[in-house]
Design a protein around this motif. Structure first.
Motif, PDB file in Angstrom:
ATOM      1  N   ILE A 156       0.841  -1.204   0.000  1.00  0.00           N
ATOM      2  CA  ILE A 156       0.000   0.000   0.000  1.00  0.00           C
ATOM      3  C   ILE A 156       0.873   1.249   0.000  1.00  0.00           C
ATOM      4  O   ILE A 156       0.628   2.201  -0.745  1.00  0.00           O
ATOM      5  N   VAL A 157       1.918   1.246   0.849  1.00  0.00           N
ATOM      6  CA  VAL A 157       2.781   2.428   0.930  1.00  0.00           C
ATOM      7  C   VAL A 157       3.439   2.707  -0.428  1.00  0.00           C
ATOM      8  O   VAL A 157       3.391   3.833  -0.942  1.00  0.00           O
ATOM      9  N   LEU A 158       4.026   1.653  -1.025  1.00  0.00           N
ATOM     10  CA  LEU A 158       4.717   1.857  -2.306  1.00  0.00           C
ATOM     11  C   LEU A 158       3.756   2.318  -3.396  1.00  0.00           C
ATOM     12  O   LEU A 158       4.029   3.258  -4.145  1.00  0.00           O
ATOM     13  N   LEU A 159       2.592   1.652  -3.459  1.00  0.00           N
ATOM     14  CA  LEU A 159       1.639   1.997  -4.512  1.00  0.00           C
ATOM     15  C   LEU A 159       1.068   3.395  -4.327  1.00  0.00           C
ATOM     16  O   LEU A 159       0.842   4.119  -5.293  1.00  0.00           O
ATOM     17  N   SER A 160       0.846   3.786  -3.060  1.00  0.00           N
ATOM     18  CA  SER A 160       0.277   5.124  -2.886  1.00  0.00           C
ATOM     19  C   SER A 160       1.325   6.190  -3.206  1.00  0.00           C
ATOM     20  O   SER A 160       0.980   7.266  -3.700  1.00  0.00           O
ATOM     21  N   LEU A 161       2.609   5.862  -2.974  1.00  0.00           N
ATOM     22  CA  LEU A 161       3.657   6.795  -3.409  1.00  0.00           C
ATOM     23  C   LEU A 161       3.624   6.944  -4.928  1.00  0.00           C
ATOM     24  O   LEU A 161       3.715   8.051  -5.466  1.00  0.00           O
ATOM     25  N   ALA A 162       3.444   5.798  -5.621  1.00  0.00           N
ATOM     26  CA  ALA A 162       3.350   5.854  -7.088  1.00  0.00           C
ATOM     27  C   ALA A 162       2.160   6.701  -7.514  1.00  0.00           C
ATOM     28  O   ALA A 162       2.246   7.505  -8.450  1.00  0.00           O
ATOM     29  N   LEU A 163       1.052   6.543  -6.793  1.00  0.00           N
ATOM     30  CA  LEU A 163      -0.158   7.291  -7.131  1.00  0.00           C
ATOM     31  C   LEU A 163       0.044   8.787  -6.904  1.00  0.00           C
ATOM     32  O   LEU A 163      -0.370   9.629  -7.709  1.00  0.00           O
ATOM     33  N   ILE A 164       0.738   9.115  -5.803  1.00  0.00           N
ATOM     34  CA  ILE A 164       1.028  10.527  -5.528  1.00  0.00           C
ATOM     35  C   ILE A 164       1.897  11.095  -6.643  1.00  0.00           C
ATOM     36  O   ILE A 164       1.647  12.194  -7.153  1.00  0.00           O
ATOM     37  N   GLY A 165       2.911  10.291  -7.061  1.00  0.00           N
ATOM     38  CA  GLY A 165       3.764  10.719  -8.158  1.00  0.00           C
ATOM     39  C   GLY A 165       2.955  10.994  -9.417  1.00  0.00           C
ATOM     40  O   GLY A 165       3.121  12.028 -10.068  1.00  0.00           O
ATOM     41  N   ALA A 194      -9.087  -4.693 -15.235  1.00  0.00           N
ATOM     42  CA  ALA A 194      -9.661  -3.676 -14.349  1.00  0.00           C
ATOM     43  C   ALA A 194      -9.974  -2.381 -15.080  1.00  0.00           C
ATOM     44  O   ALA A 194      -9.261  -1.972 -15.998  1.00  0.00           O
ATOM     45  N   LYS A 195     -11.069  -1.763 -14.625  1.00  0.00           N
ATOM     46  CA  LYS A 195     -11.397  -0.438 -15.121  1.00  0.00           C
ATOM     47  C   LYS A 195     -10.469   0.557 -14.451  1.00  0.00           C
ATOM     48  O   LYS A 195     -10.077   0.363 -13.307  1.00  0.00           O
ATOM     49  N   GLY A 196     -10.140   1.625 -15.150  1.00  0.00           N
ATOM     50  CA  GLY A 196      -9.369   2.695 -14.535  1.00  0.00           C
ATOM     51  C   GLY A 196      -7.950   2.281 -14.210  1.00  0.00           C
ATOM     52  O   GLY A 196      -7.392   1.358 -14.791  1.00  0.00           O
ATOM     53  N   SER A 197      -7.372   2.967 -13.225  1.00  0.00           N
ATOM     54  CA  SER A 197      -5.952   2.845 -12.949  1.00  0.00           C
ATOM     55  C   SER A 197      -5.597   1.513 -12.297  1.00  0.00           C
ATOM     56  O   SER A 197      -6.176   1.136 -11.276  1.00  0.00           O
ATOM     57  N   PRO A 198      -4.629   0.753 -12.861  1.00  0.00           N
ATOM     58  CA  PRO A 198      -4.205  -0.489 -12.226  1.00  0.00           C
ATOM     59  C   PRO A 198      -3.547  -0.250 -10.874  1.00  0.00           C
ATOM     60  O   PRO A 198      -3.620  -1.116  -9.996  1.00  0.00           O
ATOM     61  N   VAL A 199      -2.903   0.908 -10.706  1.00  0.00           N
ATOM     62  CA  VAL A 199      -2.292   1.209  -9.406  1.00  0.00           C
ATOM     63  C   VAL A 199      -3.377   1.246  -8.335  1.00  0.00           C
ATOM     64  O   VAL A 199      -3.252   0.653  -7.258  1.00  0.00           O
ATOM     65  N   LYS A 200      -4.492   1.924  -8.651  1.00  0.00           N
ATOM     66  CA  LYS A 200      -5.578   2.003  -7.679  1.00  0.00           C
ATOM     67  C   LYS A 200      -6.177   0.625  -7.397  1.00  0.00           C
ATOM     68  O   LYS A 200      -6.477   0.298  -6.253  1.00  0.00           O
ATOM     69  N   LYS A 242     -15.747   8.742  -4.297  1.00  0.00           N
ATOM     70  CA  LYS A 242     -15.352  10.134  -4.569  1.00  0.00           C
ATOM     71  C   LYS A 242     -13.967  10.194  -5.177  1.00  0.00           C
ATOM     72  O   LYS A 242     -13.685  11.028  -6.025  1.00  0.00           O
ATOM     73  N   LEU A 243     -13.072   9.335  -4.696  1.00  0.00           N
ATOM     74  CA  LEU A 243     -11.685   9.388  -5.148  1.00  0.00           C
ATOM     75  C   LEU A 243     -11.432   8.435  -6.314  1.00  0.00           C
ATOM     76  O   LEU A 243     -10.281   8.185  -6.668  1.00  0.00           O
ATOM     77  N   ASP A 244     -12.509   7.908  -6.908  1.00  0.00           N
ATOM     78  CA  ASP A 244     -12.361   7.080  -8.106  1.00  0.00           C
ATOM     79  C   ASP A 244     -11.667   5.750  -7.871  1.00  0.00           C
ATOM     80  O   ASP A 244     -10.926   5.280  -8.728  1.00  0.00           O
ATOM     81  N   PHE A 245     -11.861   5.153  -6.701  1.00  0.00           N
ATOM     82  CA  PHE A 245     -11.357   3.803  -6.480  1.00  0.00           C
ATOM     83  C   PHE A 245     -12.523   2.853  -6.680  1.00  0.00           C
ATOM     84  O   PHE A 245     -13.598   3.085  -6.144  1.00  0.00           O
ATOM     85  N   ASP A 246     -12.309   1.783  -7.467  1.00  0.00           N
ATOM     86  CA  ASP A 246     -13.350   0.787  -7.637  1.00  0.00           C
ATOM     87  C   ASP A 246     -13.275  -0.192  -6.459  1.00  0.00           C
ATOM     88  O   ASP A 246     -12.260  -0.864  -6.284  1.00  0.00           O
ATOM     89  N   PRO A 247     -14.325  -0.274  -5.634  1.00  0.00           N
ATOM     90  CA  PRO A 247     -14.233  -1.133  -4.449  1.00  0.00           C
ATOM     91  C   PRO A 247     -14.286  -2.625  -4.750  1.00  0.00           C
ATOM     92  O   PRO A 247     -14.022  -3.435  -3.870  1.00  0.00           O
ATOM     93  N   ALA A 248     -14.596  -3.006  -6.004  1.00  0.00           N
ATOM     94  CA  ALA A 248     -14.747  -4.436  -6.307  1.00  0.00           C
ATOM     95  C   ALA A 248     -13.505  -5.265  -5.978  1.00  0.00           C
ATOM     96  O   ALA A 248     -13.623  -6.295  -5.312  1.00  0.00           O
ATOM     97  N   PRO A 249     -12.282  -4.846  -6.402  1.00  0.00           N
ATOM     98  CA  PRO A 249     -11.122  -5.676  -6.063  1.00  0.00           C
ATOM     99  C   PRO A 249     -10.907  -5.799  -4.552  1.00  0.00           C
ATOM    100  O   PRO A 249     -10.426  -6.819  -4.074  1.00  0.00           O
ATOM    101  N   MET A 250     -11.309  -4.770  -3.800  1.00  0.00           N
ATOM    102  CA  MET A 250     -11.100  -4.816  -2.356  1.00  0.00           C
ATOM    103  C   MET A 250     -11.965  -5.894  -1.714  1.00  0.00           C
ATOM    104  O   MET A 250     -11.484  -6.672  -0.891  1.00  0.00           O
TER     105      MET A 250
END
Lengths: 154, 499
Positions: A45-54, B159-165, B425-433
């Protein structure tokens, strides 16, 4: 903007996961301990959220409109916040005042929130009706043991 | 075959039939409400099924699912507001048909398409699950671990949208699933000395909070901006010509939808999008799409129903859900004391076949019950949302409380509701969670068991042909998108997904 905000929120969350999970034993490769998955998840989570912030910062620096959201609907947000507060109060007060009183108050409150200024009386009547009906349906007919409230038996 | 008949006998038992009927009815009731779809309906209504006989409970959930899907299509067609992602496509041509005065025909064809697809789906499950179960019986912890990993990889690829999210959501789900007593050592994780957290966070409050309460809060915010103008329904029976035009799209949608449903991250939504794109491509006159082409309603409506049926196969045979609905259902089955997986068909055949049969019966029920009741649903659409949301919230509070007769769960409902609201609100898809949350426990357990079996040797996975084949597919799926041609093809597929 959303990426930036989302990244920050999850950076904090990931940090908390690591902070509170640090003491969990990691075990050995042969017998992995209970700490492995939470710590792995927290680091991810920490690494990915850093990527997201970037990502969010790059978009901003790229000169794209920073505010990709529609204009904030403050009235709507206030309604959400007040709804959450009211349900929170019910959580706190339910054991004391019981289901009937709490549900009448919650229903009337939520209806008031949504009604026009002229419709206050209607909202309160509506709330009482909904709460009364659900009391009859759930507590009386379906026998869901909702708390009666310790206040009334004092 | 005999076993399927046994399932029908179970469903046709008057007691179970009553709950299938009630489920379909209240499911439609929630599904019709703008902004609330099948996942929200199941999540909200789950506590209602708690006191029932487990078979009846599962049958009722299937009824709720079908009812809510149907209700969502009705709202999509009549007011152009999708209840959930799976009816977004129906809005495109369905609402146009309604504007052209063919609302009834659109609703009618969607019921007929769903019915045909439901039939195809029930037969497909019957045919496919037995061979799959025979393979799955040989699976040990390493194979299960590899399969779950594959599930997450496919989920990310589609996944829809950002893979990071999406990855953040998966990691967060895994962490949430770790709360409570560790299954192997018994030590407490993240319980903060709260007695309510010792058994972990309940699937009911998480699902109801994120998909029910969170969704309602999102709607509360937009309440005043939304004007609802329902179009008159008109005749429900499509004309001969419309039926003819719909026949092939329904057939294609049923088969295609079923196959897509088998994929992790697949299911109803993706099936409906792909079917729409396919029908548009196959059409002699693609420009009609978006202007009220009945094929654009018939195909996707069949596909989403068949996709829903297909997504039950990995759940029922392997115990691995691929989308939020089946994830919640898995949580519910575990609560009732069943363990979905290859052994369920032997240990609880009445549940396995009962679910399959109830899909079919649920569809028949919708045909018989909801088409005549269409007037009632339209009336319900006219009730302003501000009068609906307060009772919905009260209902969820009662539901959360009744799971353990504990106020703590209501608090958790509130917390996860707020989380769900902010995720949207922040555009995260809750399905993977929710998937990671449900699969986190088994994933961890299987990994740890695998490592104990192998005395800590990771190479162990490669001594087992099935596990290593699955891991190879995972690797392929991660590496392939790095190449340009595959990437452009994939982004095309994603564009369809986000159509």
């Amino acid at each position: 903007m959303r990426d930036l905000l989302g990244g920050i929120v999850f950076l904090v969350f990931g940090g908390l996961v690591l902070l509170f999970g640090w003491d969990l034993p990691m075990g050995t490769a042969r017998v992995p301990g209970p700490g492995v998955m939470p710590i792995f998840g927290g680091i991810m989570i920490v690494l990915l959220s850093l990527a997201l912030i970037g990502q969010g910062l790059r978009v901003r620096a790229g000169g794209e409109p920073a505010n990709d959201a529609e204009p904030a609907n403050w009235q709507g947000i206030a309604r959400v916040a007040l709804s959450v507060v009211m349900v929170g109060l019910v959580v706190l007060l339910l054991p004391l005042f019981g289901f009937l009183a709490c549900s009448v108050a919650l229903m009337a409150g939520l209806a008031l929130l949504a009604s026009d200024p002229g419709g206050r009386l209607k909202a309160i009547v509506f709330g009482a009706l909904v709460a009364g009906t659900s009391y009859l349906l759930f507590v009386y007919a379906l026998q869901v043991p909702m708390p009666a409230g310790t206040f009334w038996s004092m | 075959m005999e076993a399927l008949l046994g399932g029908f006998v179970a469903v046709l038992d008057p007691y179970n039939l009553f709950f299938c009927f009630t489920g379909a009815l209240v499911g439609t009731l929630i599904g019709v409400l703008p902004g609330l779809g099948p996942t929200a309906a199941i999540a909200m209504l789950l506590p209602l099924t708690m006191g029932l006989d487990p078979v009846a409970a599962v049958i009722m959930i299937a009824g709720i699912y079908y009812g809510a899907s149907y209700g969502g299509s009705t709202t999509a067609i009549l007011v152009n507001i999708p209840g959930e992602a799976q009816s977004v496509v129906t809005c495109i041509d369905g609402y146009r048909m309604a504007e052209n005065g063919r609302a009834g025909a659109a609703i009618g064809i969607s019921a007929i398409g769903s019915f045909v697809a439901g039939t195809v789906g029930a037969i497909g499950i019957g045919l496919l699950s037995m061979p799959l179960i025979e393979v799955a019986i040989a699976f040990g912890p390493p194979e299960y671990f590899a399969l779950m990993l594959l599930g997450f990889v496919v989920l990310l690829v589609l996944a829809k949208g950002s893979p990071v999210k999406s990855l953040i959501m998966i990691a967060a789900g895994l962490v949430l699933s770790a709360v409570g007593q560790d299954a192997v050592t018994g030590s407490s994780r993240y319980t903060f000395d709260l007695p309510g957290l010792i058994d972990g966070i309940g699937i009911v409050v998480v699902a109801m909070g994120i998909f029910g309460f969170g969704e309602v809060l999102t709607n509360v915010e937009q309440m005043s901006r939304r004007k609802i103008n329902a179009v008159p329904v008109g005749k429900l029976m499509p004309t001969k010509q419309e039926l003819k035009a719909s026949a092939m799209p329904i057939a294609r949608g049923s088969v295609l939808g079923f196959l897509i449903g088998l994929l992790p991250g697949g299911g109803a939504t993706l099936a409906s999008y792909v079917s729409y794109a396919l029908e548009k491509r196959l059409s002699k006159d693609p420009s009609r799409f978006g202007k009220g082409a009945i094929e654009g309603v018939a195909g996707p409506e069949a596909a989403n129903n068949a996709g829903a049926a297909g997504s039950f196969i990995p759940l029922l045979t392997l115990g691995l859900p691929g989308n939020p609905v089946t994830a919640i259902l898995l949580g519910a089955l575990v609560l009732y004391g069943f363990a979905p997986g290859p052994l369920m068909i032997q240990q609880n055949p009445e549940v396995f076949w009962g679910i399959v049969a109830s899909m079919y019966i649920g569809n028949v029920m919708l045909l018989l019950l909801n088409l005549p009741l269409i007037g009632v649903w339209v009336q319900l659409l006219r009730v302003p949302y501000r009068l609906l949301y307060a009772p919905l919230i009260l209902f969820m509070v009662i539901g959360a409380y009744s799971v353990n007769n504990n106020i703590f769960d209501v608090g958790m409902l509130l917390i996860f509701g707020v989380v769900g609201y902010f995720l949207r609100k922040l555009d995260f898809d809750p399905a993977p969670m929710i998937l990671a949350f449900v699969l986190g426990g088994p994933l961890e357990l299987n990994l740890r068991q695998s490592l104990m079996m192998s005395r800590g040797e990771w190479g162990f996975f490669f001594d087992r042909p099935i596990a290593s084949a699955i891991l190879a597919v995972c690797l392929l799926l991660v590496i392939l998108p790095l190449f340009g041609t595959v990437r452009s093809y994939l982004s095309g597929a994603r564009a369809v997904n986000e159509l």
